[in-house]
Design an enzyme around this catalytic site. Structure first.
Site, mmCIF file in Angstrom:
data_model
loop_
_atom_site.group_PDB
_atom_site.id
_atom_site.type_symbol
_atom_site.label_atom_id
_atom_site.label_comp_id
_atom_site.label_asym_id
_atom_site.label_seq_id
_atom_site.Cartn_x
_atom_site.Cartn_y
_atom_site.Cartn_z
ATOM 1 N N SER A 73 0.795 -1.235 0.000
ATOM 2 C CA SER A 73 0.000 0.000 0.000
ATOM 3 C C SER A 73 0.824 1.280 0.000
ATOM 4 O O SER A 73 0.269 2.353 -0.235
ATOM 5 C CB SER A 73 -0.955 0.004 1.187
ATOM 6 O OG SER A 73 -2.061 -0.790 0.860
ATOM 7 N N LYS A 76 0.494 3.290 -3.048
ATOM 8 C CA LYS A 76 -0.676 4.158 -3.301
ATOM 9 C C LYS A 76 -0.288 5.624 -3.260
ATOM 10 O O LYS A 76 -0.881 6.455 -3.945
ATOM 11 C CB LYS A 76 -1.767 3.865 -2.268
ATOM 12 C CG LYS A 76 -2.369 2.458 -2.401
ATOM 13 C CD LYS A 76 -3.211 2.111 -1.180
ATOM 14 C CE LYS A 76 -3.898 0.761 -1.317
ATOM 15 N NZ LYS A 76 -4.534 0.325 -0.067
ATOM 16 N N TYR A 200 -2.507 -2.098 -10.563
ATOM 17 C CA TYR A 200 -2.516 -1.922 -9.107
ATOM 18 C C TYR A 200 -1.683 -3.003 -8.402
ATOM 19 O O TYR A 200 -0.853 -2.715 -7.541
ATOM 20 C CB TYR A 200 -3.968 -1.913 -8.605
ATOM 21 C CG TYR A 200 -4.060 -1.976 -7.103
ATOM 22 C CD1 TYR A 200 -3.644 -0.913 -6.314
ATOM 23 C CD2 TYR A 200 -4.534 -3.128 -6.460
ATOM 24 C CE1 TYR A 200 -3.686 -0.977 -4.927
ATOM 25 C CE2 TYR A 200 -4.584 -3.200 -5.076
ATOM 26 C CZ TYR A 200 -4.160 -2.135 -4.322
ATOM 27 O OH TYR A 200 -4.192 -2.210 -2.946
ATOM 28 N N TYR A 252 -5.252 3.701 7.565
ATOM 29 C CA TYR A 252 -6.657 3.243 7.514
ATOM 30 C C TYR A 252 -7.393 3.532 8.816
ATOM 31 O O TYR A 252 -7.333 4.648 9.314
ATOM 32 C CB TYR A 252 -6.724 1.736 7.161
ATOM 33 C CG TYR A 252 -5.774 1.394 6.066
ATOM 34 C CD1 TYR A 252 -6.011 1.874 4.781
ATOM 35 C CD2 TYR A 252 -4.622 0.673 6.302
ATOM 36 C CE1 TYR A 252 -5.122 1.612 3.771
ATOM 37 C CE2 TYR A 252 -3.728 0.404 5.280
ATOM 38 C CZ TYR A 252 -3.985 0.876 4.022
ATOM 39 O OH TYR A 252 -3.100 0.626 3.026
ATOM 40 N N VAL A 270 0.895 -3.897 3.894
ATOM 41 C CA VAL A 270 0.776 -5.213 4.535
ATOM 42 C C VAL A 270 2.041 -6.079 4.455
ATOM 43 O O VAL A 270 2.122 -7.099 5.128
ATOM 44 C CB VAL A 270 -0.413 -6.050 4.003
ATOM 45 C CG1 VAL A 270 -1.737 -5.515 4.483
ATOM 46 C CG2 VAL A 270 -0.365 -6.190 2.498
HETATM 47 N N1 LIG Z 1 -2.733 -2.516 2.954
HETATM 48 C C1 LIG Z 1 -2.048 -3.027 1.949
HETATM 49 O O1 LIG Z 1 -0.811 -2.970 1.917
HETATM 50 C C2 LIG Z 1 -2.846 -3.741 0.915
HETATM 51 C C3 LIG Z 1 -2.141 -3.958 -0.404
HETATM 52 C C4 LIG Z 1 -2.526 -5.243 -1.070
HETATM 53 N N2 LIG Z 1 -1.834 -5.383 -2.322
HETATM 54 C C5 LIG Z 1 -4.024 -5.312 -1.301
HETATM 55 O O2 LIG Z 1 -4.488 -4.768 -2.269
HETATM 56 O O3 LIG Z 1 -4.745 -5.890 -0.542
#
Ligand SMILES: NC(=O)CC[C@H](N)C(=O)O
Length: 327
Positions: A73, A76, A200, A252, A270
């Site tokens: 993430s 992003k 993505y 989050y 994650v």
């Molecule tokens: N919070 C994350 O790092 C999520 C990224 C992971 N690739 C997903 O889309 O679920």
């Protein structure tokens, strides 16, 4: 995750970063590697590493700072910056909002509750998939190229794609597919579902070390100026937007606690990475980075919110010791 009780768990004799890393590494067992992406589950969950980089190139590195991990993430932030740089901020904000959700990163609930389903922010999966789809280029590879180019500008090298992590998530991305189909139905996904997912999930699978994300954090802390290359690599307005999103939505449904107890704009992923931007407003004279710094941390055992358990504790220790909260 973090609250004030974590402070009491620490050993009073710790006085340097190596001691802190050794100490907080033991808390990795309170977390678990992400298991919904099978390739992430098998890495060494007791890894913990950190890089701190200042604008004059001064660095502090400790522990497993050089162990590669995938951006997940954290990507992003990079795709949001790339989209804003190509289209301008208003175009991007027509398609994704700037509001925190208080929900988990992969939640679908608000898309349906708030018609017509505009994603609340680009740090949750729904918003990030929308942003990946508008990256410049016709094909997934061309779109991904804009992320590679921005990474090259910031980090000085082209990251490699961890094919195993990509395939592992591609084969299991049912929730992300559901989000993308919903976005397609409401008109917020401008390309085909599988193409958007390819961009993505590939951006999530780009490999970095703590040093790489510390440099990106440093550039954000300097409002888009790359102090080592001595070049404005992204507009100040975009850097500010990215930092405000990191602070309000970067962790989050733990973003409020993170702001309250750590108070540094940060983005977690994650795979266990944490990218932080410490602005140059520090008043603590003991702090070796008075002009601000970027902090990159990696520790794959994550908490229920999807952030590194030991990494968050280490960052809190650093923020407390040197008084780094922006509040
Ligand atoms: N919070 C994350 O790092 C999520 C990224 C992971 N690739 C997903 O889309 O679920």
């Amino acid at each position: 995750m973090i609250d004030d009780s974590s402070i009491q768990k620490e050993n009073q004799n710790m006085n340097n970063i190596d001691d802190w890393v050794a100490h907080y590494r033991t808390f990795s067992k309170e977390g678990k590697n992400a298991s919904y992406i099978p390739a992430l589950e098998k890495v060494n969950s007791s890894n913990l590493g950190i890089s701190i980089i200042g604008p004059d190139g001064t660095m502090i590195k400790s522990g497993d700072w050089n162990v590669p991990f995938t951006l997940q993430s954290i990507s992003k932030v990079i795709s949001f910056i790339a989209a804003c740089m190509h289209h301008g901020i208003p175009y991007v904000l027509d398609r994704v909002d700037l509001e925190p959700t208080g929900d988990p990163f992969n939640s679908i609930i608000r898309l349906e509750m708030h018609k017509p389903g505009k994603p609340f922010n680009p740090m949750i999966n729904a918003g990030a998939i929308t942003v990946s789809a508008i990256l410049p280029g016709q094909t997934p590879q061309e779109k991904l190229e804009s992320i590679y180019l921005l990474m090259e500008k910031m980090v000085g090298k082209r990251p490699s794609l961890n094919e195993e992590v990509f395939v592992s998530e591609w084969q299991t991305a049912n929730r992300n597919r559901a989000l993308a189909y919903y976005l397609k139905e409401t008109g917020y996904l401008e390309i085909e579902v599988e193409e958007a997912l390819e961009v993505y999930l590939k951006q999530c699978s780009l490999e970095v070390t703590t040093e790489d994300i510390a440099i990106i954090g440093l550039i954000l802390a300097q409002d888009g100026y790359h102090p080592i290359r001595k070049e404005q690599v992204l507009p100040k307005e975009v850097a500010r937007l990215a930092k405000s999103l990191m602070l309000t939505c970067g962790v989050y449904n733990a973003s409020g606690k993170f702001a309250a107890y750590i108070g540094i704009p940060a983005k977690t992923g994650v795979s266990g990475g944490i990218m932080s931007a410490v602005p140059p407003r520090v008043r603590n004279e003991e702090f070796p980075f008075q002009e601000g710094c970027g902090i990159g941390i990696y520790g794959p055992a994550i908490d229920e919110y999807g952030s590194s358990v030991a990494g968050v504790m280490l960052l809190k220790k650093i923020a407390d010791t040197w008084d780094l909260s922006i509040f």
